[in-house]
Design a protein around this motif. Structure first.
Motif, PDB file in Angstrom:
ATOM      1  N   PHE A 280       1.882  -3.717  -5.298  1.00  0.00           N
ATOM      2  CA  PHE A 280       1.852  -2.318  -5.727  1.00  0.00           C
ATOM      3  C   PHE A 280       0.436  -1.802  -5.954  1.00  0.00           C
ATOM      4  O   PHE A 280       0.098  -0.681  -5.569  1.00  0.00           O
ATOM      5  N   ASP A 281      -0.418  -2.594  -6.585  1.00  0.00           N
ATOM      6  CA  ASP A 281      -1.751  -2.120  -6.967  1.00  0.00           C
ATOM      7  C   ASP A 281      -2.784  -2.209  -5.854  1.00  0.00           C
ATOM      8  O   ASP A 281      -3.858  -1.604  -5.963  1.00  0.00           O
ATOM      9  N   THR A 282      -2.495  -2.955  -4.804  1.00  0.00           N
ATOM     10  CA  THR A 282      -3.519  -3.186  -3.788  1.00  0.00           C
ATOM     11  C   THR A 282      -3.129  -2.718  -2.386  1.00  0.00           C
ATOM     12  O   THR A 282      -3.906  -2.868  -1.453  1.00  0.00           O
ATOM     13  N   THR A 283      -1.934  -2.151  -2.228  1.00  0.00           N
ATOM     14  CA  THR A 283      -1.515  -1.669  -0.920  1.00  0.00           C
ATOM     15  C   THR A 283      -2.344  -0.459  -0.502  1.00  0.00           C
ATOM     16  O   THR A 283      -2.589   0.449  -1.302  1.00  0.00           O
ATOM     17  N   VAL A 284      -2.768  -0.444   0.763  1.00  0.00           N
ATOM     18  CA  VAL A 284      -3.591   0.645   1.296  1.00  0.00           C
ATOM     19  C   VAL A 284      -2.781   1.418   2.332  1.00  0.00           C
ATOM     20  O   VAL A 284      -2.134   0.829   3.200  1.00  0.00           O
ATOM     21  N   ASN A 285      -2.836   2.727   2.237  1.00  0.00           N
ATOM     22  CA  ASN A 285      -2.197   3.609   3.215  1.00  0.00           C
ATOM     23  C   ASN A 285      -3.217   3.900   4.315  1.00  0.00           C
ATOM     24  O   ASN A 285      -4.297   4.423   4.040  1.00  0.00           O
ATOM     25  N   VAL A 286      -2.876   3.567   5.557  1.00  0.00           N
ATOM     26  CA  VAL A 286      -3.789   3.740   6.687  1.00  0.00           C
ATOM     27  C   VAL A 286      -3.108   4.611   7.738  1.00  0.00           C
ATOM     28  O   VAL A 286      -1.953   4.366   8.090  1.00  0.00           O
ATOM     29  N   SER A 287      -3.806   5.628   8.224  1.00  0.00           N
ATOM     30  CA  SER A 287      -3.259   6.496   9.270  1.00  0.00           C
ATOM     31  C   SER A 287      -3.653   5.959  10.638  1.00  0.00           C
ATOM     32  O   SER A 287      -4.837   5.751  10.918  1.00  0.00           O
TER      33      SER A 287
END
Length: 332
Positions: A280-287
């Protein structure tokens, strides 16, 4: 005067009524001087100064076009809150939504002009965005529109599990309609290209099924056999290391144990829930699928704690680190 011809990353302010300014300042404080010197902010310097002072930081901010830049100052591509408009702390407002949009718009221009390498976005609020007249489903759709991309894909990346989505911010009913062979093939291709760019030579990609037990031979729906399986077969024939459809109640567990590098999820919650449960704290959203590169936090504006000095910048730190991987082509 500092050479401002290029910065590794450009960080957008997000909704200024939320936690964006605070977590950006926290992240800046945690950066090495070298990383800070290659970081460009986008937003209102006055708001950044206020956030820094709230945190007890002595960060100094200077406009990108300033004639003089003191050593250690943080450079800002200025997007100002209109004169006379007050910042509505922790509340939805058209003014804040419009500013969030203008920051992203400016960041796109900066990357397209070669001034910055990768955009990192702080959170915006979709309701505020719509109230300001910018009718997007969030950053991903906005960036597709601003760059003229026909479509884009949302990747949630973490060390233990990463998912790429066939659809994201649409109703579940519409998400089912978007499960087509063409869209699945395009999603897998985007994920494959991204992982190869990070140094994974032959990415192992699993495609999740849509229905329980992948439809159980048509008993619970035929989308898995009619749409997903043909897409996977076509990709395999072209040499992709892709498997599926694999039942969603097992594929994420298998990927988290290292069997796959990426899972293609069929809709928003199918992919978001397992990743956020694990990281939860380290997930990155990448386009993906855009002519520019962008990473983001995977949380919202947190209006309930905004401007109180309570926000945690861990997730933004992960988004910045991932952006550095992209711009520097570091090994995973």
């Amino acid at each position: 005067m500092r050479d401002s011809s290029h910065y590794d990353i450009a960080i957008t302010m997000g909704d200024p009524a939320g936690i964006g300014p605070e977590i950006i300042c926290r992240a800046l404080v945690a950066m090495s001087p070298e990383d800070r010197a290659t970081t460009l902010l986008v937003g209102d310097p006055a708001i950044y100064r206020r956030a820094a002072r709230m945190l007890g930081s002595d960060l100094e901010f200077v406009a990108l076009d300033a004639a003089e830049t003191a050593p250690g100052s943080v450079v800002v591509a200025v997007v100002e809150l209109p004169e006379g408009v007050e910042l509505p702390e922790g509340r939805i407002s058209a003014a804040a939504g419009d500013m969030a949009f203008r920051c992203v718009e400016a960041a796109v221009d900066l990357v397209q002009s070669g001034c910055a390498g990768v955009i990192v976005t702080a959170p915006l609020n979709k309701a505020a965005l719509h109230e300001a007249g910018h009718h997007y489903d969030g950053h991903t759709g906005m960036l597709a529109s601003l760059t003229g991309a026909p479509s884009s894909f949302m990747l949630l990346a973490s060390e233990s599990l990463s998912t790429l989505h066939v659809s994201t911010h649409v109703s579940l009913r519409e998400a089912i309609d978007r499960v087509t062979p063409e869209r699945i093939i395009a999603t897998v291709q985007a994920g494959h290209e991204h992982l190869v760019s990070l140094g994974i030579e032959a990415p192992r990609i699993a495609v999740a099924g849509l229905n329980p037990h992948c439809g159980e031979g048509g008993i619970f729906g035929d989308e898995d056999t009619r749409c997903i399986a043909p897409a996977v077969e076509a990709l395999q024939a072209r040499g992709f290391a892709v498997s599926g459809p694999i039942s969603a109640d097992t594929v994420f567990y298998r990927a988290s144990r290292g069997e796959f590098d990426l899972v293609v999820a069929q809709y928003h919650d199918q992919g978001h829930i397992p990743v956020k449960l694990i990281a939860f704290d380290t997930t990155v959203n990448v386009s993906l699928g855009l002519p520019i590169q962008r990473t983001s936090v995977d949380h919202g504006t947190a209006f309930d704690i905004a401007w109180q000095g309570k926000a945690d910048a861990t997730n933004l730190g992960s988004a910045i680190a991932y952006a550095h991987r992209l711009v520097r082509k570091d090994s995973p």
